[in-house]
Design a protein around this motif. Structure first.
Motif, short mmCIF file in Angstrom:
data_model
loop_
_atom_site.label_atom_id
_atom_site.label_comp_id
_atom_site.label_asym_id
_atom_site.label_seq_id
_atom_site.Cartn_x
_atom_site.Cartn_y
_atom_site.Cartn_z
N ARG A 92 0.88 -1.19 0.00
CA ARG A 92 0.00 0.00 0.00
C ARG A 92 0.91 1.22 0.00
N CYS A 93 0.84 2.02 -1.03
CA CYS A 93 1.75 3.17 -1.10
C CYS A 93 1.34 4.25 -0.13
N VAL A 94 0.04 4.38 0.10
CA VAL A 94 -0.45 5.42 1.01
C VAL A 94 -1.41 4.78 2.01
N SER A 108 0.38 13.06 3.25
CA SER A 108 0.03 11.65 3.21
C SER A 108 1.12 10.83 3.88
N VAL A 109 0.75 9.64 4.30
CA VAL A 109 1.68 8.75 4.99
C VAL A 109 1.78 7.46 4.17
N THR A 110 3.02 7.04 3.91
CA THR A 110 3.22 5.82 3.11
C THR A 110 3.12 4.57 3.99
N ASN A 114 6.06 6.85 6.67
CA ASN A 114 6.76 8.11 6.43
C ASN A 114 5.76 9.17 5.99
N LEU A 115 5.87 10.35 6.61
CA LEU A 115 4.97 11.45 6.25
C LEU A 115 5.55 12.22 5.08
N HIS A 116 4.70 12.55 4.10
CA HIS A 116 5.08 13.44 3.00
C HIS A 116 4.18 14.66 3.11
N SER A 117 4.75 15.77 3.51
CA SER A 117 3.94 16.97 3.72
C SER A 117 4.82 18.22 3.71
#
Ligand code: SF4
Ligand code: SF4
Length: 156
Positions: A92-94, A108-110, A114-117
Protein backbone atom coordinates in the motif's frame (compact mmCIF):
# COMPACT_ATOMS: atom_id res chain seq x y z
CA UNK A 1 -8.98 3.79 5.46
CA UNK A 2 -9.57 1.29 2.69
CA UNK A 3 -6.64 1.45 0.31
CA UNK A 4 -7.48 1.50 -3.37
CA UNK A 5 -4.60 1.04 -5.77
CA UNK A 6 -4.94 3.52 -8.64
CA UNK A 7 -2.75 1.30 -10.86
CA UNK A 8 -0.38 4.17 -11.56
CA UNK A 9 2.50 1.65 -11.60
CA UNK A 10 4.99 4.00 -9.96
CA UNK A 11 5.84 1.45 -7.24
CA UNK A 12 6.79 -1.09 -9.96
CA UNK A 13 8.89 1.24 -12.13
CA UNK A 14 12.21 0.34 -10.48
CA UNK A 15 11.60 -3.25 -9.44
CA UNK A 16 13.17 -4.85 -12.51
CA UNK A 17 16.12 -6.01 -10.39
CA UNK A 18 13.88 -7.40 -7.65
CA UNK A 19 11.22 -9.36 -9.53
CA UNK A 20 13.30 -11.28 -12.03
CA UNK A 21 12.46 -13.85 -14.68
CA UNK A 22 14.64 -16.93 -14.32
CA UNK A 23 13.40 -18.78 -17.39
CA UNK A 24 10.33 -19.21 -19.57
CA UNK A 25 8.43 -22.51 -19.35
CA UNK A 26 5.48 -21.82 -21.63
CA UNK A 27 4.10 -19.20 -23.99
CA UNK A 28 2.83 -17.18 -21.05
CA UNK A 29 4.52 -18.95 -18.11
CA UNK A 30 7.72 -17.99 -16.34
CA UNK A 31 9.76 -19.23 -13.41
CA UNK A 32 10.64 -16.11 -11.44
CA UNK A 33 12.39 -15.04 -8.31
CA UNK A 34 11.47 -12.41 -5.79
CA UNK A 35 14.97 -11.27 -4.88
CA UNK A 36 14.11 -9.46 -1.66
CA UNK A 37 12.58 -12.59 -0.12
CA UNK A 38 14.70 -15.12 -2.03
CA UNK A 39 11.60 -17.05 -3.11
CA UNK A 40 10.85 -18.63 -6.46
CA UNK A 41 7.40 -18.47 -7.97
CA UNK A 42 5.71 -19.40 -11.21
CA UNK A 43 3.99 -16.56 -12.98
CA UNK A 44 1.25 -17.00 -15.56
CA UNK A 45 0.36 -13.90 -17.52
CA UNK A 46 -3.27 -13.07 -16.70
CA UNK A 47 -5.46 -14.11 -19.63
CA UNK A 48 -6.94 -10.67 -20.08
CA UNK A 49 -3.46 -9.05 -20.18
CA UNK A 50 -1.70 -11.28 -22.68
CA UNK A 51 -2.18 -8.86 -25.55
CA UNK A 52 -0.59 -5.94 -23.70
CA UNK A 53 2.16 -8.20 -22.33
CA UNK A 54 3.21 -9.14 -25.88
CA UNK A 55 3.98 -5.52 -26.70
CA UNK A 56 7.65 -5.16 -25.67
CA UNK A 57 7.88 -1.41 -26.29
CA UNK A 58 7.42 -0.46 -22.64
CA UNK A 59 10.03 -2.83 -21.12
CA UNK A 60 12.51 -1.84 -23.83
CA UNK A 61 12.01 1.85 -23.03
CA UNK A 62 12.04 1.26 -19.25
CA UNK A 63 14.77 -1.27 -18.49
CA UNK A 64 14.48 -0.79 -14.70
CA UNK A 65 10.73 -1.44 -14.55
CA UNK A 66 9.37 -4.80 -13.47
CA UNK A 67 9.30 -7.09 -16.52
CA UNK A 68 5.59 -7.68 -15.99
CA UNK A 69 4.49 -4.05 -16.02
CA UNK A 70 2.65 -2.80 -19.11
CA UNK A 71 0.68 0.32 -20.05
CA UNK A 72 -3.02 0.06 -20.80
CA UNK A 73 -4.71 3.37 -21.58
CA UNK A 74 -3.83 5.75 -18.75
CA UNK A 75 -2.92 2.89 -16.39
CA UNK A 76 0.23 0.89 -15.80
CA UNK A 77 -0.87 -2.63 -15.04
CA UNK A 78 0.65 -5.69 -13.46
CA UNK A 79 0.17 -8.49 -16.01
CA UNK A 80 0.59 -11.23 -13.38
CA UNK A 81 -1.93 -9.88 -10.90
CA UNK A 82 -3.09 -13.41 -9.92
CA UNK A 83 0.43 -14.82 -9.43
CA UNK A 84 2.28 -11.72 -8.20
CA UNK A 85 4.29 -12.19 -4.99
CA UNK A 86 2.63 -11.50 -1.63
CA UNK A 87 4.63 -8.35 -1.02
CA UNK A 88 3.21 -6.91 -4.27
CA UNK A 89 -0.36 -7.91 -3.40
CA UNK A 90 -0.22 -6.36 0.06
CA UNK A 91 1.77 -3.26 -0.81
CA UNK A 92 0.00 0.00 0.00
CA UNK A 93 1.75 3.17 -1.10
CA UNK A 94 -0.45 5.42 1.01
CA UNK A 95 -2.03 4.40 4.30
CA UNK A 96 -3.24 7.84 5.46
CA UNK A 97 -4.39 10.95 3.64
CA UNK A 98 -4.36 13.94 5.97
CA UNK A 99 -6.40 17.11 5.57
CA UNK A 100 -7.09 20.21 7.67
CA UNK A 101 -10.49 20.79 9.36
CA UNK A 102 -11.97 22.30 6.17
CA UNK A 103 -10.78 19.45 3.98
CA UNK A 104 -7.63 20.89 2.36
CA UNK A 105 -5.09 18.16 1.68
CA UNK A 106 -2.06 18.59 3.98
CA UNK A 107 -0.07 15.41 3.52
CA UNK A 108 0.03 11.65 3.21
CA UNK A 109 1.68 8.75 4.99
CA UNK A 110 3.22 5.82 3.11
CA UNK A 111 3.05 2.16 4.05
CA UNK A 112 6.44 2.54 5.72
CA UNK A 113 4.95 5.19 8.05
CA UNK A 114 6.76 8.11 6.43
CA UNK A 115 4.97 11.45 6.25
CA UNK A 116 5.08 13.44 3.00
CA UNK A 117 3.94 16.97 3.72
CA UNK A 118 4.95 20.62 3.25
CA UNK A 119 2.94 21.58 6.35
CA UNK A 120 5.56 22.37 9.03
CA UNK A 121 3.00 22.26 11.84
CA UNK A 122 1.84 18.84 10.71
CA UNK A 123 5.43 17.67 10.41
CA UNK A 124 6.13 18.74 14.00
CA UNK A 125 3.01 16.94 15.24
CA UNK A 126 4.00 13.81 13.30
CA UNK A 127 7.47 13.89 14.83
CA UNK A 128 5.98 14.17 18.30
CA UNK A 129 3.70 11.22 17.45
CA UNK A 130 6.78 9.20 16.48
CA UNK A 131 8.31 9.92 19.89
CA UNK A 132 5.10 9.25 21.83
CA UNK A 133 3.86 6.24 19.89
CA UNK A 134 6.75 3.85 19.17
CA UNK A 135 6.33 1.53 16.20
CA UNK A 136 6.64 -1.45 18.53
CA UNK A 137 3.22 -0.74 20.06
CA UNK A 138 0.25 -2.67 18.66
CA UNK A 139 -2.11 -0.78 16.34
CA UNK A 140 0.49 1.93 15.81
CA UNK A 141 -1.21 3.05 12.59
CA UNK A 142 -4.55 3.49 14.34
CA UNK A 143 -2.93 5.24 17.32
CA UNK A 144 -1.25 7.77 15.03
CA UNK A 145 -4.52 8.45 13.25
CA UNK A 146 -6.14 9.19 16.61
CA UNK A 147 -3.18 11.38 17.57
CA UNK A 148 -3.51 13.49 14.40
CA UNK A 149 -7.27 13.74 14.89
CA UNK A 150 -6.73 14.97 18.45
CA UNK A 151 -4.52 17.70 16.96
CA UNK A 152 -7.24 18.93 14.61
CA UNK A 153 -6.48 17.01 11.41
CA UNK A 154 -8.78 14.76 9.45
CA UNK A 155 -7.39 11.39 8.46
CA UNK A 156 -8.83 8.99 5.93
S1 SF4 B 1 0.34 0.76 -4.88
FE1 SF4 B 1 0.36 3.00 -5.06
S2 SF4 B 1 2.20 3.49 -6.29
FE2 SF4 B 1 1.73 1.29 -6.56
S3 SF4 B 1 0.45 1.17 -8.41
FE3 SF4 B 1 -0.94 1.29 -6.65
S4 SF4 B 1 -1.39 3.48 -6.41
FE4 SF4 B 1 0.45 3.32 -7.71
S1 SF4 C 1 4.87 -8.35 -10.16
FE1 SF4 C 1 3.28 -6.87 -10.69
S2 SF4 C 1 2.87 -5.73 -8.79
FE2 SF4 C 1 4.85 -6.80 -8.53
S3 SF4 C 1 6.41 -5.31 -9.17
FE3 SF4 C 1 5.88 -6.52 -10.99
S4 SF4 C 1 4.26 -5.38 -12.04
FE4 SF4 C 1 4.43 -4.59 -9.94
Amino acid sequence: MTFTCRQCGSCCMYLGDYIIIDHQIGPFEFVCESVSTGTQFTAHIDEDKREIFCDRTFPEEHPHACRFLRPEGNLLRCTIHIDSPAQCKFYRCVIMRISDPVGNHRGSVTGTLNLHSEDTVLRTIWESAEKNIPESLPDVEERRKVYLTEHGYRVN
